[in-house]
Write an enzyme that holds these catalytic residues in place. Structure first.
Site, short mmCIF file in Angstrom:
data_model
loop_
_atom_site.label_atom_id
_atom_site.label_comp_id
_atom_site.label_asym_id
_atom_site.label_seq_id
_atom_site.Cartn_x
_atom_site.Cartn_y
_atom_site.Cartn_z
N LYS A 52 0.82 -1.21 0.00
CA LYS A 52 0.00 0.00 0.00
C LYS A 52 0.86 1.27 0.00
CE LYS A 52 -3.96 -2.27 2.14
NZ LYS A 52 -4.62 -2.46 0.85
N GLU A 65 -9.21 -4.85 -1.48
CA GLU A 65 -8.76 -6.22 -1.72
C GLU A 65 -9.44 -7.07 -0.66
OE1 GLU A 65 -7.32 -9.73 -2.02
OE2 GLU A 65 -6.03 -8.82 -0.51
N CYS A 91 -5.60 -14.96 1.07
CA CYS A 91 -6.89 -14.58 0.48
C CYS A 91 -7.14 -15.25 -0.86
CB CYS A 91 -6.99 -13.06 0.35
SG CYS A 91 -5.62 -12.32 -0.55
N GLU A 128 -3.90 -3.74 -6.81
CA GLU A 128 -2.64 -3.45 -6.16
C GLU A 128 -1.53 -4.05 -7.01
OE1 GLU A 128 -3.17 -2.73 -1.59
OE2 GLU A 128 -3.63 -4.83 -2.01
#
Length: 490
Positions: free
Chosen positions: A162, A252, A286, A464
């Protein structure tokens, strides 16, 4: 007695006391040890961080692109020099095996920062000719102050994913790590300051999402929120960001990703992929391929190969170099995963292995759950529909390609998908039909810095990593220049 001293907030290039006077504990999930008391930010602290970021961003954006690039590149060098130290801390906080954190978490985060550090001088506008006497040029300008809200599974990597594009584009970031794993984000703030990032350009606020996360999301001076976490929380963050000041968002979110193994696949390779896609990092990824579709003709052979590989998993103390499977990140999360396992049993999925908490000896002090494989699963089962975020594989049988694709897409999520086949035409045909933002053919899980990462449907908004992400941390200003006479109608 905590292992480390009380952790403060990081605002304006230094550690500061939280004004709330409140703290929370971060726990080693391998043994229940209290690692540290962590100060809880107040609304006043959020305001301090925002004002610090506003001032710091002006200094940062005024630097030349090459100056910013060199500073970020220096931070990369420090990250790599401190890799083992940071990995050891990440292992204590998350429960991940040291062999994993040393080779993945800091390494891949540093790669992303290096990638964006190199792209800083490439941020540029364009010139558009209109006619002989007039043209338009565009400028890509930083958004200003942005906020990152991290998840607990890859704490320092997510902080770098990030902050790297945000800082590369000339923004300042306020980062809120997960309450469960807050320690390495604070170390990253130290590293940015040591590298020469101006005070206030990267601040870290620790605390809950319900409080600190909400205050950041609502703040009118914050121009963008980048959030990683569950879908239900992401929806709330997105709604708050929009209603407060029409902030830009990157989300996300969750996944329930399908892995389709076609009849012609190399079953040894397919089993290797399936086990990695479900049990790496104890299943807390994830993008995990938790819905494994196998052709009916190959089911028995595939299951045998999966079980053979599960036997090779070395569950143990995360500090042990030989361990490749550690505890879950927290005791509450362990209870959640065990609840899903009981649901699978109750709904008559056939349990091939695992299915329980590991309590032998010292493991009884930790949040350990055995690698679990269910087969003969149905699409309507809870373990097939909902994200578990733990070491639970669901095997589903199909009869033809169209059926496999249809069932793979029958989910509210669309984060990742993969196929295993030796037929190149089939591989691309299937991938083009799968509704997922990240897809793999004959592999699984790699997310290099150059690769945009994000989901379809309720798995996220935006991306991202990759070139496209850098553009979303800037805004375009269009400027028309007239060199000739100005013709007024009045």
């Amino acid at each position: 007695m905590a292992r480390f001293e009380e952790q403060k907030l990081y605002i304006g290039g230094r550690y500061v006391e939280a004004s709330s006077g409140a703290t929370f504990e971060t726990i080693n999930p391998a043994n229940g040890e209290v690692l540290a008391k962590v100060q809880r930010a107040s609304r006043e602290d959020v305001e301090r961080a925002v004002q610090s970021a506003v001032e710091g961003q002006k200094v940062w954006a005024a630097m030349t692109a090459m100056q910013r690039s060199r500073i970020l590149r220096r931070a990369v060098d420090i990250l790599r020099e401190r890799n083992d130290e940071l990995a050891a801390l990440e292992t204590l906080d998350t429960g991940k095996p040291l062999a994993e954190t040393r080779s993945v978490d800091i390494v891949t985060g540093a790669d992303v920062l290096e990638y964006y550090a190199g792209l800083v001088p490439a941020i540029e506008g364009e010139q558009i000719p209109l006619r002989e006497t007039s043209f338009v040029y565009t400028r890509r300008e930083p958004l200003g102050v942005v906020a990152g809200i991290g998840a607990w599974n890859y704490p320092v990597q997510i902080a770098l994913w990030k902050s790297a594009p945000a800082l590369a584009a000339g923004n300042a970031m306020i980062f809120k790590p997960s309450e469960v794993t807050p320690l390495t984000a604070l170390k990253l703030a130290e590293i940015y300051t040591e590298a020469g990032v101006p005070d206030g350009v990267f601040n870290v606020l620790t605390g809950s999402g319900r409080e600190v996360g909400q205050w950041l999301t609502e703040h009118p001076l914050i121009e963008k929120i980048s959030f990683t976490g569950g879908t239900s929380t992401g929806k709330k963050v997105m709604a708050s960001a929009s209603s407060s000041s029409l902030k830009e968002v990157t989300m996300e979110l969750g996944g329930k990703s399908p892995l389709i193994i076609f009849p012609d696949a190399d079953l040894d390779r397919a089993a290797d992929i399936a086990v990695m896609a479900n049990f790496f990092s104890s299943g807390q990824v994830c993008t995990n391929g938790t819905r494994v579709f196998i052709h009916r003709s190959q089911q028995a052979r595939f299951e045998a190969k999966v079980l053979e590989r599960v036997q090779r998993i070395r569950l143990g103390d995360p500090q042990d170099e030989n361990t490749n499977f550690g505890p879950l990140v927290s005791f509450p999360h362990m209870e959640s995963v065990l609840g899903y396992i009981e649901s699978g049993k109750a709904q008559k999925a056939r349990l091939l292995c695992g299915g329980e908490r590991v309590t032998d000896g010292a493991f009884g002090k930790g949040a350990y759950v055995a690698p679990t494989v269910f087969t003969d699963c149905r699409d309507d089962m809870t373990i097939v529909r909902e994200e578990i975020f733990g070491p639970v594989m669901s095997i589903l049988v199909y009869d033809d390609e169209d059926e496999a694709i249809r069932r793979a897409n029958d989910t509210e999520y669309g984060l990742a998908a993969g196929v295993v086949t030796q037929d190149l035409a089939r591989a691309h045909r299937a991938i083009h039909r799968l509704e997922a933002g990240i897809c793999w053919i004959n592999t699984w899980g790699e997310s290099p810095a150059e690769m945009p990462v994000g989901g379809y449907k309720q798995s996220g908004v935006g991306r991202e990593n990759g070139l496209t992400t850098l553009a979303h941390y800037t805004r375009i200003k269009s400027v028309q220049v007239e060199l000739g006479d100005y013709a007024s109608v009045f």
